[in-house]
Every structure is written in structure tokens, then in C-alpha cells.
Design an enzyme around this catalytic site. Structure first.
Site, PDB file in Angstrom:
ATOM      1  N   CYS A   1      11.666   0.440  -6.833  1.00  0.00           N
ATOM      2  CA  CYS A   1      11.564   0.481  -8.290  1.00  0.00           C
ATOM      3  C   CYS A   1      10.176   0.970  -8.666  1.00  0.00           C
ATOM      4  CB  CYS A   1      11.803  -0.919  -8.855  1.00  0.00           C
ATOM      5  SG  CYS A   1      11.728  -1.001 -10.648  1.00  0.00           S
ATOM      6  N   LEU A   2      10.098   1.859  -9.640  1.00  0.00           N
ATOM      7  CA  LEU A   2       8.793   2.393 -10.049  1.00  0.00           C
ATOM      8  C   LEU A   2       7.913   1.297 -10.666  1.00  0.00           C
ATOM      9  CD1 LEU A   2       9.814   5.854 -11.544  1.00  0.00           C
ATOM     10  CD2 LEU A   2       9.089   5.314  -9.209  1.00  0.00           C
TER      11      LEU A   2
ATOM     12  N   HIS B   1      17.544  -3.320 -15.829  1.00  0.00           N
ATOM     13  CA  HIS B   1      16.247  -3.195 -16.498  1.00  0.00           C
ATOM     14  C   HIS B   1      16.365  -3.426 -18.007  1.00  0.00           C
ATOM     15  CE1 HIS B   1      13.210  -2.026 -13.610  1.00  0.00           C
ATOM     16  NE2 HIS B   1      13.922  -1.039 -13.118  1.00  0.00           N
TER      17      HIS B   1
ATOM     18  N   HIS C   1      21.122  -0.895 -11.262  1.00  0.00           N
ATOM     19  CA  HIS C   1      19.670  -1.109 -11.266  1.00  0.00           C
ATOM     20  C   HIS C   1      19.079  -0.809 -12.650  1.00  0.00           C
ATOM     21  CE1 HIS C   1      15.610  -0.810  -9.127  1.00  0.00           C
ATOM     22  NE2 HIS C   1      15.353  -0.324 -10.328  1.00  0.00           N
ATOM     23  N   GLU C   2      19.489   0.324 -13.234  1.00  0.00           N
ATOM     24  CA  GLU C   2      18.909   0.728 -14.530  1.00  0.00           C
ATOM     25  C   GLU C   2      19.404  -0.150 -15.673  1.00  0.00           C
ATOM     26  OE1 GLU C   2      16.379   2.546 -14.437  1.00  0.00           O
ATOM     27  OE2 GLU C   2      16.725   3.079 -12.344  1.00  0.00           O
TER      28      GLU C   2
ATOM     29  N   GLN D   1      10.732   0.305 -18.930  1.00  0.00           N
ATOM     30  CA  GLN D   1       9.695   0.653 -17.943  1.00  0.00           C
ATOM     31  C   GLN D   1       8.611   1.544 -18.535  1.00  0.00           C
ATOM     32  OE1 GLN D   1      12.730   1.905 -14.797  1.00  0.00           O
ATOM     33  NE2 GLN D   1      11.043   1.092 -13.595  1.00  0.00           N
TER      34      GLN D   1
ATOM     35  N   GLY E   1      15.900   6.909 -11.284  1.00  0.00           N
ATOM     36  CA  GLY E   1      16.275   6.404 -12.595  1.00  0.00           C
ATOM     37  C   GLY E   1      15.046   5.844 -13.285  1.00  0.00           C
TER      38      GLY E   1
HETATM   39 NI    NI Z   1      13.565   0.036 -11.375  1.00  0.00          NI
END
Ligand code: NI
Length: 183
Positions: free
Chosen positions: A101-102, A147, A143-144, A53, A48
Site C-alpha cells: 500500500c502506498l 480505503h 483494497h481500494e 490517500q 490503485g
Molecule cells: Ni492502499
């Protein structure tokens, strides 16, 4: 185009995103942005990616799970674009599972997430979406959408001692097979 991913510490990661209008969604630039977000998610083997991000404080997230090397055991989830998502929890049982997480590279930690939810959003062509998701799919959506509120998985962890670098996670949790919380 592959976009630069903001890492934890950049203020954008902690910003609450604003809603997107139907007029914006229909612009060429916005459609290119969606394509770029999908390309960026694929490039970094994410499941995701939220717009915050990639340095944009707008309520847009993409997600997809398919034979992902970062999450080899995860059930597949089709490519989905969520714009202005609103989540309703349908089962507030909390399920523990590892997340990464990226924006927090090379780390994994155990995060409790609600088991089942409904998400209402607009799709990439401003069409209404109404999705029921559970388990890992529900985890990715939580999670997304976190963000888009400026929250990251670390904020949700109950036991910071589960935090691990990726190589050690693979060595001591995945390969050892014991003590690994189910997804
Ligand atoms: Ni993330």
C-alpha cells in the site's frame, strides 16, 4: 500534478469517505483531481489509489494494472475510475495473496480476499459502471474500497508474521519462489 500521499498514522487514512454528487463530478476541479490521482498512482507505481490517500474524504478511487514493477506477475486491469462504489461479493471463497500500500511504504503482507465480486459505481463522467472482477482484479477493488471506509490491508491480515519489508519480500519470497501464496 503529483499529489502528496498520506501515510498510515495520518487521521485521514482512517476516515470514512462521503459520497460524491453528479454535479461535483462534472466540475473542472473534479476532473483535474481525477487526472492528478492517475498521475500520482503512476508516479509511485501503485495499482490503485483512493482519495483518502491524497487527503480527501470522498468516495473516489482509481486503479490500473499494467506491467507494474511492484506487482510483476499481476494480470493487467484497464484504468478504471470508481466513484461511490458499492461492492457485492459473488464468491466468498477467500484467496490469500501479498499486498502492499502506498500509505504503508516498503511493506508486503498476506491478505485474504474474496475471489469474485461485482462493483457498481459511477465513472469519471458520472456514467454508471457495473463490473464483475475476480482474483487479482477483485483484490485491488477490495483494497481500494476498504480505503474509502478508513480500512487498510493490515486490518484484514490473518497472520501478521507474513508482514515483510519489500527488499526482504523480494529476496525471500519472490526469488526463493517457495512459500509464496498465489495471487
Ligand atoms: Ni492502499
Amino acid at each position: 500534478m503529483i499529489l502528496k500521499v498520506a501515510r498510515l498514522g495520518h487521521p485521514i487514512v482512517r476516515m470514512a469517505a462521503r459520497q460524491v454528487t453528479a454535479e461535483e463530478i462534472k466540475t473542472h476541479d473534479f476532473q483535474v483531481l481525477i487526472d492528478d490521482m492517475v498521475e500520482t498512482m503512476h508516479e509511485y507505481s501503485g495499482v490503485g489509489l483512493a482519495a483518502t490517500q491524497i487527503h480527501l474524504p470522498i468516495q473516489v478511487a482509481v486503479l490500473e494494472v499494467e506491467r507494474n514493477p511492484r506487482y510483476p506477475d499481476a494480470p493487467s486491469v484497464p484504468l478504471t475510475v470508481l466513484i461511490n462504489p458499492v461492492v457485492t461479493i459473488l464468491d466468498n471463497e477467500l484467496v490469500d495473496g501479498y499486498e502492499g500500500c502506498l500509505s504503508i511504504p516498503d511493506m508486503r503482507g498476506v491478505v485474504p480476499r474474496f475471489k469474485r465480486l461485482r462493483v457498481q459505481a459511477l465513472g469519471r463522467n458520472a456514467e454508471p459502471l457495473d463490473i464483475i472482477a475476480e482474483d487479482f482484479h477483485a483484490r485491488v477493488i477490495q483494497h481500494e474500497t476498504d480505503h474509502l471506509k478508513g480500512e487498510v490491508y493490515l486490518d484484514r491480515m490473518r497472520d501478521m508474521r507474513t508482514l515483510s519489508h519489500l527488499a526482504e519480500f523480494q529476496r525471500y519470497v519472490l526469488e526463493a519462489g517457495s512459500g509464496a501464496p498465489r495471487k
